[in-house]
Design a protein around this motif. Structure first.
Motif, PDB file in Angstrom:
ATOM      1  N   GLY A 239       0.711  -1.114   0.115  1.00 18.29           N
ATOM      2  CA  GLY A 239      -0.013  -0.017  -0.069  1.00 18.29           C
ATOM      3  C   GLY A 239       0.876   1.462  -0.159  1.00 18.29           C
ATOM      4  N   GLN A 240       0.432   2.373  -0.091  1.00 20.97           N
ATOM      5  CA  GLN A 240       1.172   3.572  -0.949  1.00 20.97           C
ATOM      6  C   GLN A 240       0.214   4.478  -0.232  1.00 20.97           C
ATOM      7  N   GLN A 241       1.150   5.788  -0.071  1.00 20.45           N
ATOM      8  CA  GLN A 241      -0.182   6.711   0.155  1.00 20.45           C
ATOM      9  C   GLN A 241      -0.675   7.562  -1.212  1.00 20.45           C
ATOM     10  N   GLU A 242      -1.685   7.953  -0.366  1.00 20.90           N
ATOM     11  CA  GLU A 242      -2.365   8.458  -1.744  1.00 20.90           C
ATOM     12  C   GLU A 242      -1.456   9.808  -2.609  1.00 20.90           C
ATOM     13  N   GLN A 243      -2.059   9.347  -4.322  1.00 26.51           N
ATOM     14  CA  GLN A 243      -1.211  10.421  -4.525  1.00 26.51           C
ATOM     15  C   GLN A 243      -1.700  11.640  -4.234  1.00 26.51           C
ATOM     16  N   GLY A 244      -0.679  12.541  -4.582  1.00 21.23           N
ATOM     17  CA  GLY A 244      -0.657  13.633  -4.159  1.00 21.23           C
ATOM     18  C   GLY A 244      -0.289  14.339  -2.445  1.00 21.23           C
ATOM     19  N   HIS A 245      -0.970  13.577  -1.799  1.00 15.29           N
ATOM     20  CA  HIS A 245      -0.814  13.637  -0.333  1.00 15.29           C
ATOM     21  C   HIS A 245       1.217  13.116  -0.228  1.00 15.29           C
ATOM     22  N   GLY A 246       1.594  11.706  -1.111  1.00 15.14           N
ATOM     23  CA  GLY A 246       2.546  11.845  -0.667  1.00 15.14           C
ATOM     24  C   GLY A 246       3.473  12.774  -1.411  1.00 15.14           C
ATOM     25  N   LEU A 247       3.748  13.950  -1.537  1.00 15.40           N
ATOM     26  CA  LEU A 247       4.085  14.999  -1.641  1.00 15.40           C
ATOM     27  C   LEU A 247       4.776  15.469  -0.497  1.00 15.40           C
ATOM     28  N   THR A 248       3.282  15.215   0.721  1.00 17.86           N
ATOM     29  CA  THR A 248       4.119  15.679   1.762  1.00 17.86           C
ATOM     30  C   THR A 248       4.746  15.406   2.745  1.00 17.86           C
ATOM     31  N   GLU A 249       5.558  14.285   1.774  1.00 17.56           N
ATOM     32  CA  GLU A 249       5.534  13.213   3.210  1.00 17.56           C
ATOM     33  C   GLU A 249       5.772  13.248   4.531  1.00 17.56           C
ATOM     34  N   PRO A 250       4.624  11.928   4.467  1.00 15.71           N
ATOM     35  CA  PRO A 250       3.481  11.855   5.337  1.00 15.71           C
ATOM     36  C   PRO A 250       4.956  10.532   5.902  1.00 15.71           C
ATOM     37  N   LEU A 251       4.305  10.763   7.237  1.00 13.66           N
ATOM     38  CA  LEU A 251       4.836   9.182   8.313  1.00 13.66           C
ATOM     39  C   LEU A 251       4.431   8.157   7.187  1.00 13.66           C
ATOM     40  N   LEU A 252       5.608   7.903   7.255  1.00 12.62           N
ATOM     41  CA  LEU A 252       5.775   6.176   6.397  1.00 12.62           C
ATOM     42  C   LEU A 252       6.255   6.202   5.133  1.00 12.62           C
ATOM     43  N   TYR A 253       6.252   7.368   4.056  1.00 13.87           N
ATOM     44  CA  TYR A 253       6.313   8.034   3.328  1.00 13.87           C
ATOM     45  C   TYR A 253       7.343   7.124   2.812  1.00 13.87           C
TER      46      TYR A 253
END
Length: 557
Positions: free
Chosen positions: A107-121
């Motif tokens: 599983g990967q962070q939602e597209q766009g949300h990954g740009l914010t470099e969330p936890l576990l990304y």
């Protein structure tokens, strides 16, 4: 059923499971996290997928690897974002080395949300790429079926191996009208041309002393019968490849001499007796540590059959290299040899097999067994333990082995009777075996699986025994405890003359693996005498509704 809100549409998560099912996947091994919750939600409506929970991602992959190697089926593994994929990499590496057909997803962070470099990304594809055949991320829900179809095709096409797909959360949760596609399988069960077969046949007949090097493609192509007929037709001795990570030839066949090891000087000495080595689906003299000695004598020429053309001529030139399926090739080659060789070949083969019988695996086993005395105290000699275990198991038992020093003599006593008799670690990265045994037992529910694992290897993935208990699998875990990394201690002394190892002992404080197993819900006991081992094995064999662990204290060295 799809949980779509609009007719003729489907969510990504349901499409994911539907395509996997259509591709023949019946088992998914996983350890879920938040980004995998869409898949876990969909699984609630798809119990036929047979989800198997492991408690760490390396265990997930190793369990799936054992299942796929024993069943021959495509398998699905689901791990959790960047840290979970990182945990899994060592096991994926092993699956790559064994050519296991496997679809690994994270599983990967939602597209766009990954740009914010969330936890576990982290970007997942670059992490996976070095250890898989193909890696990609889904960026449109409409592409999900096409990517899954391609992944299944790539994973199952020889040379087979793992693939990786990154699944963003929005892809799994969105819904759309999607073309689900259809299954594609590439038939690689091909044989060489008539001209190539005749060239190989005449070369074999011209050899004064040919030897067969048996490898894992004999098992994966289900060619035990064809390989034995080849040996009988030529009267040629058979050696197993240097990394004996599977059952590649029947041990009790008169032509079988045993496995080569990874000592270059020893291998060179053995092969110097032969002028032609026919590699049948094998690795070609894979070694462990460097030596100035080349394992292949200049007087021993090489011919090869198999589907892994990268292996052909990789380190040693091959006079003849046929990229073809082992089974189909041998089915055509053996009759041609008989035709070209005639009565002369038949007489030569008969005489050769009679000579080999005095030094084959069975003869060597009898000689070794006669010298092994029953111990009168403890700890147990490892060789006695391996011999005793081999003598007392059912004839159709399966051994999964990762004991390194303690199990070094096991192939000398345990007979390979079919292609699923034995599974070993192909990559050398430890921690695989105890988890792989769980997958093998799931794939072979009617046979008894015994995992013979060293104490150091067991500690890498000890949580795998919980999955065996959770699935109520009758695996017997035999842990050989010599209180340390004995292989490292041996090599420290051999390579450096140092007999005072640091960081290689487990005796301060000592581990009690039987008590650890009890904490995971397994009946377990520690033994250090012959009588204690016999009694413990009897109890373990009598139990069929779940796993058992036996911790055998073995002598060091």
């Amino acid at each position: 059923m799809p949980d779509a809100n609009v007719p003729n549409t489907i969510t990504g998560r349901d499409a994911f499971l539907r395509v996997l099912k259509d591709e023949g996947v019946t088992k998914m091994f996983g350890n879920p996290g938040t980004t995998e919750l869409p898949i876990m939600h969909a699984l609630s409506s798809a119990p036929e997928m047979g989800y198997v929970l492991a408690l760490q991602e390396a265990v997930v992959i190793a369990m799936a690897d054992g299942y796929a190697r024993a069943s021959g089926k495509l398998v699905s593994c689901n791990v959790h974002v960047a840290p979970g994929l990182g945990n899994a990499i060592g096991s994926i590496y092993t699956s790559m080395m064994s050519g296991t057909p496997m679809i690994v997803t994270a599983g990967q962070q939602e597209q766009g949300h990954g740009l914010t470099e969330p936890l576990l990304y982290a970007p997942l594809v670059p992490i996976a790429q070095p250890v898989v055949k193909w890696a990609t991320e889904v960026s449109r829900i409409e592409d999900l079926p096409r990517i899954l179809r391609r992944a299944a095709k790539v994973a199952t096409t020889a040379p087979t191996g793992p693939v990786f797909i990154s699944l963003p959360g929005d892809i799994l949760n969105n819904e759309a009208a999607i073309d689900m596609g259809e299954v594609t399988r590439v038939d690689t069960a091909v044989r060489p041309s008539d001209a190539a077969l005749e060239q190989l046949a005449r070369r074999l007949l011209s050899a004064k002393k040919p030897v067969i090097l048996a490898g894992h493609e004999i098992a994966t192509s289900d060619a035990f019968a064809e390989a034995t007929e080849l040996a009988e037709t030529l009267g040629a001795p058979v050696l197993q490849q240097t990394v004996a990570w599977g059952a590649h030839f029947p041990s009790e066949h008169p032509a079988y001499l045993g496995a080569l090891n990874r000592d270059q000087k020893y291998v060179r000495r053995v092969l110097s007796d032969y002028d032609l080595m026919l590699c049948v689906g094998s690795d070609v003299l894979k070694m462990s540590v460097w030596s100035e000695t080349e394992p292949l004598p200049e007087t021993t020429k090489v011919a090869m059959i198999g589907l892994r053309d990268w292996e052909m001529g990789k380190n040693f030139p091959a006079e003849i290299a046929l990229r073809a399926d082992v089974k189909e090739t041998l089915k055509a080659l053996v009759p041609l040899l008989k035709k070209l060789g005639g009565a002369k070949l038949a007489e030569q083969a008969k005489a050769s097999l009679a000579e080999i019988a005095t030094r084959n695996w069975s003869a060597q086993r009898a000689q070794k067994a006669a010298k092994v005395a029953t111990p009168t105290g403890g700890p147990l000699p490892a060789e006695w333990l391996m011999m005793r275990l081999s003598d007392r198991l059912p004839k159709d038992a399966i051994i999964v082995e990762e004991g390194l020093t303690s199990t070094s003599t096991l192939p000398s006593y345990f007979p390979f009777r079919d292609r699923n008799s034995f599974f070993g670690n192909v990559s050398g990265g430890i921690g695989w075996g105890i988890a792989a045994a769980v997958g093998v037992q799931i794939a072979e529910p009617t046979r008894r699986v015994v995992a013979v694992i060293g104490d150091g290897s067991a500690m890498y993935s000890i949580s795998a025994i919980w999955s065996a208990a959770n699935q109520k699998l009758p695996v017997i875990f035999l842990i050989t405890n010599n209180e340390g990394y004995q292989i490292l201690k041996n090599r420290l002394k051999l390579f450096h003359g140092n007999d005072t190892p640091i960081g290689m002992d487990f005796n301060d404080p000592p581990m009690n693996i039987a008590k650890i197993a009890e904490g995971f819900g397994l009946p377990a006991e520690r033994v250090d005498t012959a009588e204690g081992f016999d009694a413990a094995l009897d109890r373990a064999l009598a139990r069929t509704d779940g796993p058992t662990l036996i911790e055998a204290m073995v002598k060091k060295g």
